[in-house]
Design an enzyme around this catalytic site. Sequence first.
Site, mmCIF file in Angstrom:
data_model
loop_
_atom_site.group_PDB
_atom_site.id
_atom_site.type_symbol
_atom_site.label_atom_id
_atom_site.label_comp_id
_atom_site.label_asym_id
_atom_site.label_seq_id
_atom_site.Cartn_x
_atom_site.Cartn_y
_atom_site.Cartn_z
ATOM 1 N N SER A 173 0.859 -1.177 0.000
ATOM 2 C CA SER A 173 0.000 0.000 0.000
ATOM 3 C C SER A 173 0.896 1.227 0.000
ATOM 4 O O SER A 173 2.052 1.164 0.453
ATOM 5 C CB SER A 173 -0.883 0.005 1.259
ATOM 6 O OG SER A 173 -1.499 1.273 1.438
ATOM 7 N N TYR A 180 -2.698 -1.791 10.392
ATOM 8 C CA TYR A 180 -2.564 -2.103 8.962
ATOM 9 C C TYR A 180 -1.279 -1.497 8.400
ATOM 10 O O TYR A 180 -0.528 -2.147 7.671
ATOM 11 C CB TYR A 180 -3.781 -1.556 8.230
ATOM 12 C CG TYR A 180 -3.768 -1.710 6.727
ATOM 13 C CD1 TYR A 180 -4.070 -2.923 6.124
ATOM 14 C CD2 TYR A 180 -3.485 -0.609 5.902
ATOM 15 C CE1 TYR A 180 -4.095 -3.048 4.732
ATOM 16 C CE2 TYR A 180 -3.505 -0.729 4.522
ATOM 17 C CZ TYR A 180 -3.804 -1.957 3.947
ATOM 18 O OH TYR A 180 -3.821 -2.074 2.578
#
Length: 268
Positions: free
Chosen positions: A146, A159
């Site tokens: 990400s 995360y």
Amino acid sequence: MTDSDFSPTRAIVTASDSGIGAATAIALAEAGMDVGVTWHSDEEGAQRTAVAVRARGRNAVVARFDATEFDEVPRVIDGLADSLGGVDVFVNNAGASEPRLLLDTSVQQWRETMALNIDGAFIGMQTAARRMVDAGSGGRLIAVTSVHAHQPRVGLGPYIAAKHALSGLIKTMAIELAEHDITANAVAPGEIATAASGRTSEDADRTHRPGVPLGRPGKAEEIAAVIAFLASPASSYVTGADWAVDGGMLQMGPLAGSHIADDSWRTA
């Protein structure tokens, strides 16, 4: 081994029932690979992906996969590889986040996020890498991370920590596995219009994002195209890289910061 010696024909893509995973499975099929398709809760979506793979003249094998069931991860990956006749490319795409401020995050919630996004990823990539080493034909390991493996965001602490860890793991795998002609790279998507966000690739063209230099969200197919390159013989001298595919979002740090008009960013 030279770059011409690597000719991938078998790939496994986790979480390929929709979104980036499905687009990747299709892109790899178009590149001439049979594909192992996995799903966690959307078997129908996985079957649609498999149909799309077969429509491109390639074989598709479908299996349920839960990255948090650590004892089952090697069994599923090995089972798919056995059905495909081996594995040349492994794409770790399984992952998820749940917005929550760190002060509101329990240890259990932290551990669940880590289990899915880094622990299971390690086991899956290790399993695939062991098979590649045993086969002696080289290979490609690709992890979908990400942009938040590079820059943080409020409300995604566990995360983001896991994606930083995954990026570091890929870099270490790159140097440890190089002697086996196995490359390891990460792809870091920015905002992508997928079913998970209730949007389609067509919606990306209709959505304006002033803070993104290219002015819109990305499309799953655009992430898949980069993954397909990293899976190909053409990427033979790329390893340990972490490719941001984000429309230029990460380049906007100081500029975006100086132009934020209110404190709404402080909430998850």
